[in-house]
Scaffold this active site. Structure first.
Site, short mmCIF file in Angstrom:
data_model
loop_
_atom_site.label_atom_id
_atom_site.label_comp_id
_atom_site.label_asym_id
_atom_site.label_seq_id
_atom_site.Cartn_x
_atom_site.Cartn_y
_atom_site.Cartn_z
N PHE A 1 -15.70 12.99 11.17
CA PHE A 1 -17.05 12.80 10.75
C PHE A 1 -17.19 12.62 9.42
O PHE A 1 -18.44 12.69 8.80
CB PHE A 1 -18.07 13.94 11.39
CG PHE A 1 -17.92 14.00 12.84
CD1 PHE A 1 -18.87 13.23 13.48
CD2 PHE A 1 -17.03 15.04 13.54
CE1 PHE A 1 -18.61 13.38 15.29
CE2 PHE A 1 -17.11 15.00 14.79
CZ PHE A 1 -17.63 14.29 15.63
N ARG B 1 -17.78 -3.28 2.86
CA ARG B 1 -18.09 -3.54 4.47
C ARG B 1 -19.64 -3.35 4.76
O ARG B 1 -20.08 -2.51 4.65
CB ARG B 1 -17.12 -2.78 5.25
CG ARG B 1 -15.76 -3.43 5.03
CD ARG B 1 -14.78 -2.52 5.96
NE ARG B 1 -14.51 -1.11 5.45
CZ ARG B 1 -13.57 -0.13 5.71
NH1 ARG B 1 -13.15 -0.41 6.93
NH2 ARG B 1 -13.41 0.89 5.20
N THR C 1 -12.38 5.87 15.57
CA THR C 1 -13.64 6.04 16.45
C THR C 1 -13.36 5.18 17.70
O THR C 1 -13.00 3.83 17.35
CB THR C 1 -14.92 5.42 15.92
OG1 THR C 1 -15.05 6.55 14.72
CG2 THR C 1 -16.03 5.40 16.72
N GLU D 1 -17.87 8.54 3.23
CA GLU D 1 -17.24 8.10 2.24
C GLU D 1 -17.95 8.66 0.93
O GLU D 1 -19.30 8.83 1.15
CB GLU D 1 -16.97 6.46 2.33
CG GLU D 1 -16.37 5.96 3.19
CD GLU D 1 -16.27 4.41 3.50
OE1 GLU D 1 -16.53 3.86 2.38
OE2 GLU D 1 -15.83 3.89 4.42
N LYS E 1 -21.02 -0.92 12.96
CA LYS E 1 -19.71 -1.14 13.96
C LYS E 1 -20.03 -0.35 15.38
O LYS E 1 -20.12 -0.86 16.33
CB LYS E 1 -18.68 -1.01 13.29
CG LYS E 1 -17.29 -0.73 14.36
CD LYS E 1 -16.01 -0.61 13.61
CE LYS E 1 -15.60 0.97 13.03
NZ LYS E 1 -15.22 1.76 14.01
N LEU F 1 -33.52 10.45 6.31
CA LEU F 1 -34.94 10.15 6.44
C LEU F 1 -35.23 9.38 5.15
O LEU F 1 -36.34 9.03 4.61
CB LEU F 1 -35.88 11.20 6.60
CG LEU F 1 -35.89 11.62 7.88
CD1 LEU F 1 -36.74 12.89 8.21
CD2 LEU F 1 -36.28 10.48 9.17
N CYS G 1 -18.88 2.25 9.29
CA CYS G 1 -19.00 3.06 10.73
C CYS G 1 -20.52 2.45 11.50
O CYS G 1 -20.39 2.08 12.73
CB CYS G 1 -19.00 4.36 10.44
SG CYS G 1 -17.33 5.20 10.06
N LYS H 1 0.79 -1.15 -0.09
CA LYS H 1 0.02 0.00 0.00
C LYS H 1 0.84 1.13 -0.02
O LYS H 1 0.62 2.20 -0.76
CB LYS H 1 -0.72 -0.04 1.29
CG LYS H 1 -2.13 0.54 1.21
CD LYS H 1 -2.84 0.08 2.39
CE LYS H 1 -4.04 0.94 2.44
NZ LYS H 1 -4.97 0.83 3.94
C1 UDX Z 1 -21.01 7.66 8.45
C2 UDX Z 1 -21.34 9.08 8.81
O1 UDX Z 1 -22.19 9.83 8.10
C3 UDX Z 1 -19.95 9.89 9.13
O2 UDX Z 1 -20.05 10.95 9.70
C4 UDX Z 1 -18.94 8.99 10.01
O3 UDX Z 1 -17.96 9.37 10.21
C5 UDX Z 1 -18.92 7.43 9.22
O4 UDX Z 1 -20.27 7.15 8.88
P1 UDX Z 1 -20.66 6.69 5.69
O5 UDX Z 1 -20.59 5.59 6.50
O6 UDX Z 1 -19.41 7.15 4.88
O7 UDX Z 1 -20.67 7.92 7.15
O8 UDX Z 1 -21.99 7.18 5.06
P2 UDX Z 1 -23.17 7.79 5.05
O9 UDX Z 1 -23.53 8.63 3.92
O10 UDX Z 1 -23.67 8.38 6.47
O11 UDX Z 1 -24.39 6.34 5.16
C6 UDX Z 1 -24.38 5.67 6.22
C7 UDX Z 1 -25.30 4.45 5.59
O12 UDX Z 1 -26.65 5.00 5.89
C8 UDX Z 1 -25.31 3.89 4.12
O13 UDX Z 1 -25.52 2.64 4.10
C9 UDX Z 1 -26.54 4.72 3.63
O14 UDX Z 1 -26.96 3.77 2.39
C10 UDX Z 1 -27.49 4.59 4.76
N1 UDX Z 1 -28.47 5.65 4.81
C11 UDX Z 1 -28.14 7.03 4.69
C12 UDX Z 1 -29.82 5.44 4.42
O15 UDX Z 1 -30.18 4.16 4.36
N2 UDX Z 1 -31.15 6.33 4.63
C13 UDX Z 1 -30.54 7.86 4.78
O16 UDX Z 1 -31.44 8.39 4.77
C14 UDX Z 1 -29.00 8.02 4.96
#
Ligand code: UDX
Length: 434
Positions: free
Chosen positions: A149, A324, A120, A152, A260, A247, A257, A35
């Site tokens: 925060f 993941r 975290t 991805e 977990k 929502l 995240c 990497k």
């Molecule tokens: C999340 C947090 O937003 C971020 O602040 C933290 O640091 C890491 O975890 P991430 O996992 O990258 O970030 O994605 P995010 O866009 O928050 O979506 C998380 C999950 O929720 C996804 O599986 C997404 O499909 C789902 N989701 C999100 C829903 O099902 N409905 C929604 O309205 C929003």
């Protein structure tokens, strides 16, 4: 400032590169030599929009370097820990990588460094790190919590323009140092003690996960009573006390995240004899939600034995190649157990491993849908939303389509000849809300 970042995953790599953009000299360390070699050549091991260009620009500007060990001949003012904290079977966060890094840093960091956790980590980890450093006669190193925060898919923008910064510190000097590190960022800063900062991260993720499980429960009731969950969410979200984000009903949350961290917070509560009933239910609802399409597939197809089912989307959400805790993989396990043959399609993920097995993924939806008995849209990639569904339908043996993210237009799908089902009831025609 001279910054050391340990761990080059989504958080470490993006944080390191963004800090280097702000003029800091950054050394990123990862134990994975392959990497490190790729990164040093400007090749990003992960898919994240804009990341490879940023990597190449910062390498060219000599603002960042990648090493497989913590150097002792480089000035370091601040060291950031950004290694993984995966779930153990109990749901507890596995901190072995964090403590291995602390061990190495205790031997290598120059005197009076600041050490901050970006990963975290459970509440109290900062204090445990401090105790470890003390036992290694390194009380000169100060410890802070600096939770991250970023999401991805929008990681660079989230890091450069955060909605808030949280500094978990125990003294004014550390606060000042963290303010200098983030001088280029305009955002409100919450200054608190370390345990509070560690809890802010868990509470934020748990609350967002709660919103998702809540709307998914509402969606399931909507389906039974004939209400439109998309409009319910819209109507709720316009209330500023509720807010419109998170929502979107669907197949639940995945990724590195939320699954977990929700499990870990239930575990943290349990360790202080507190039953976090609400969050346990959030986790359970999410678990059930990702298997929602199966009920409908049985209704449509009767027996799933020998049926060909296409899963559109393998990444846990659009804009990333991260698989993941992706609902797609869990859904596939269940469908395979019922005897179905699964084909995967994703514009970015080319292959993945699950339980020691290797799976190939095509990026061609028509190929994936060829002779399918049913398809499930799992990830709302724009490529799937904009697909020529009339042509797609022509590939399929039977015309059943489950929209697991409520992004496909029911009228358009009907015109393409498809039999559509989705999460919560979504009627073909609704009046526009002004
Ligand atoms: C999340 C947090 O937003 C971020 O602040 C933290 O640091 C890491 O975890 P991430 O996992 O990258 O970030 O994605 P995010 O866009 O928050 O979506 C998380 C999950 O929720 C996804 O599986 C997404 O499909 C789902 N989701 C999100 C829903 O099902 N409905 C929604 O309205 C929003």
């Amino acid at each position: 400032m001279n910054v050391l970042v340990v761990g080059t995953g989504y958080v470490g790599l993006v944080t390191g590169l963004c800090l280097s953009m702000h003029g800091h000299h950054v050394t990123c360390v990862d134990q994975d030599q392959a990497k490190v070699d790729a990164l040093s050549r400007g090749i990003s091991p992960i898919y994240e929009p804009g990341l490879e260009d940023l990597l190449q620009a910062q390498l060219q500007a000599n603002q960042v370097q990648f090493l497989s060990y913590v150097p002792t001949d480089v000035i370091i003012d601040i060291a950031l820990i950004a290694v993984g904290t995966p779930s153990m079977a109990t749901g507890e966060a596995d901190l072995s990588a964090v403590f291995a890094v602390v061990d190495e840093l205790a031997r290598t960091l120059p005197p009076h460094c600041l050490l901050a956790t970006k990963s975290t980590v459970p509440v109290g980890t900062g204090t445990r790190i401090e105790a470890l450093l003390r036992s290694a006669s390194r009380s000169d190193i100060r410890v802070a919590s600096l939770p991250e925060f970023l999401r991805e898919g929008s990681a660079i923008n989230d890091t450069l323009n955060p909605e808030r910064l949280v500094f978990g510190v125990n003294d004014a000097e550390t606060e000042q140092q963290l303010r200098s590190l983030h001088a280029a960022i305009e955002a409100p800063v919450v200054v608190c003690d370390r345990a509070t900062a560690e809890m802010i991260k868990y509470a934020s993720n748990a609350f967002l996960a709660t919103k998702i499980s809540f709307i998914n429960e509402i969606a399931n009731i909507c389906e039974r009573v004939g209400a439109d969950v998309s409009k319910v969410a819209q109507g709720m979200g316009l209330d500023s006390r509720i807010g419109a984000s998170f929502l979107r009903a669907g197949l639940g949350y995945g990724g590195s995240c939320f699954p977990k961290d929700t499990r870990a917070l239930v575990n943290i509560a349990g360790q202080v004899d507190y039953d976090f009933t609400l969050l346990r239910a959030v986790v359970e609802v999410n678990q059930r939600q990702r298997l929602e399409p199966i009920r409908r597939l049985y209704e449509w197809l009767g027996d799933l034995q020998g049926k060909s089912i296409t899963l559109l989307g393998v990444a846990f959400k659009p804009g990333t190649d991260d698989v993941r805790e992706s609902p797609s993989i869990e859904l596939a396990r269940e469908l395979e157990a019922a005897g179905a043959n699964i084909r995967f399609c994703d514009p970015v993920v080319k292959q993945f491993h699950d339980n020691g097995r290797h799976f190939e993924v095509t990026d061609d939806p028509f190929e994936a849908l060829h002779h399918a008995d049913a398809a499930v849209l799992v990830t709302e990639w724009p490529q799937f939303i904009k697909l020529d569904w009339t042509q797609a339908a022509k590939q399929m043996r039977q015309l059943f389509l489950f929209d697991g993210r409520n992004v496909l237009d029911p009228g358009e799908m009907e015109a393409a000849g498809l039999i559509l089902s989705n999460i919560g009831y979504r009627p073909k025609h609704t009046y526009a809300v002004v």
